[in-house]
Design an enzyme around this catalytic site. Sequence first.
Site: not given
Lengths: 479, 102
Positions: A406-407
């Site tokens: 997600d990052v």
Amino acid sequence: MSIALGIIYLIATITFVIGLKMLGHPATAKKGNLISGTGMVLAIIGTLFLQEKVLETGEVVPLFKTVSIFVYSLIISAILLGSIIGWFMAMKVKMTKMPELVSLFNGFGGGSSLLIGLIEFSKNVGVDDANKASSAIVTTILSAIIIGSITFTGSIVAWAKLDGSMKDLRLPNYNLINNILFLALVAFGAFIVMMNTDSLILIYILLIASLIYGYLFVAPIGGADMPVVISLLNSLTGIAAAITGILYGNMVMLVGGILVGSAGLILTFAMCKAMNRSLSNVVFGAFGSSGDVAVAAVGKTGGSIKKTSASDAAVMLNYSTNVVIVPGYGLAVAQAQHVIHELEELLTRKGVNVKYAIHPVAGRMPGHMNVLLAESNVSYDKLVEMDDINPQFPNTDVVLVVGANDVVNPAAHTDPSSPIYGMPILNVENAKNIIVNKRSMNAGYAGIENELFYNQKTSMLFGDAKAALTELVSELKNM
Amino acid sequence: MNELIAFLSDNLELFYILILAIFIGVELIKNVPTVLHTPLMSGANALSGVVIVGAIIVMLQADPTDYLSLALGFIAVVFGIINVIGGFAVTDRMLQMFKKKK
């Protein structure tokens, strides 16, 4: 309170402030922790032996002379037992399980407050009206019970969810139910104060309702938001401790508790900022678990992915000038921190410039990844924070993403419908080449598809992080 | 209501300290680098174990024949000290890792 105890409490309070201040700087953090720990031990020993009691004659005597050996041995054995348990848990825990442990410890603190509240209330039972505790005292006791209970069950639920032993629970209209329950709790507490009752039944009802609320409060919040919740609960435990401090007019409890309360709140907001979410969005939004969001996003990406092998990836890394490694929680789960450090050293010896890009919420709590990499001896100056590394990506030959998802998801910039839209991310898509190591094409912790994997510059290196990196290292050694 | 006002005026210093402590807490944590957020959280968590002081007081004041209060107090002390010792120990363990190489 004797003057000696007063001075001990004052010293303890000062060590808390200094210790917390020193915890905020890498060079002094360890010492700061020891300083406040020493202050805490002082306060505990002082409380054990220096309390005073006013006799009916008006004479002041040291409390320990009036307390039976039986009670003292109970207290000492409780302290020994708890110390052993706490020490054992702290020494045994794996660094990847740190958020779970903090959450569990926090639950214990909350549990302690609620028990104190219960005992204090029971002292009031059967006492005639003239000697009853004032409504202000009862209010304090009830607040300690309510907040203590919420943090107790809330922390245990948070622990169970991080541990994977509990799934999200969403009752229909859970926000409405939770808010009504909370208001009912407050109203019921106010009712008990107004009635000036000493009914233990009512207190047990309040206790059970608070415990249930703590459970329902955390149950719908998704796993990805758990760090924020832990920080918030941590802050609440501090407030519960401070309230108990007001009850006894005890400054060290009051100041210690409030410091934790306000510091915890600041950390909570810092984390929300790192994820571009508001606190109310985290608490009431209930996003962050693999639910309907992921399903909706699947259709948008599609496209084809490009697979690569360890030997191809090794060649690519070997002939690079600048390499940035993006570690995620998946790396730690696979216990691959040591292998990645080996890879980094190997590449550095071959003249490649290697850095790690650390997202503020990489891992399961802020700063978690720094702890995990520090455990495997990665040098501190190789870790670069998000704002410093982002401008460097266009000059980076290869980005190696290991176990992060997600990052590095560009949807945070490009897709307003994505739940993580607006979250600051590592802009790895600006690099010349991207290698992503993942076990499979499953979505990340937040349950969102990642279009980065379908980028033309991206090659996917499938496999367990440890196995894949070990293969990569041996390929590189043969070059 | 009168009781509340009486309580406030009797304990006014308490509320001064309360407000000042809130501001100190905020100032202390405001500019901590992300690197230290995890140890900071667990260190602060250990501090909230200060509630153990209350748990000890409750046991010292309890009637030695009031077994329910003593039992609950016993658990409160165990819980509190787990929070304190575990919290400080694990924070130290984490910070040790940051320290050993430089």
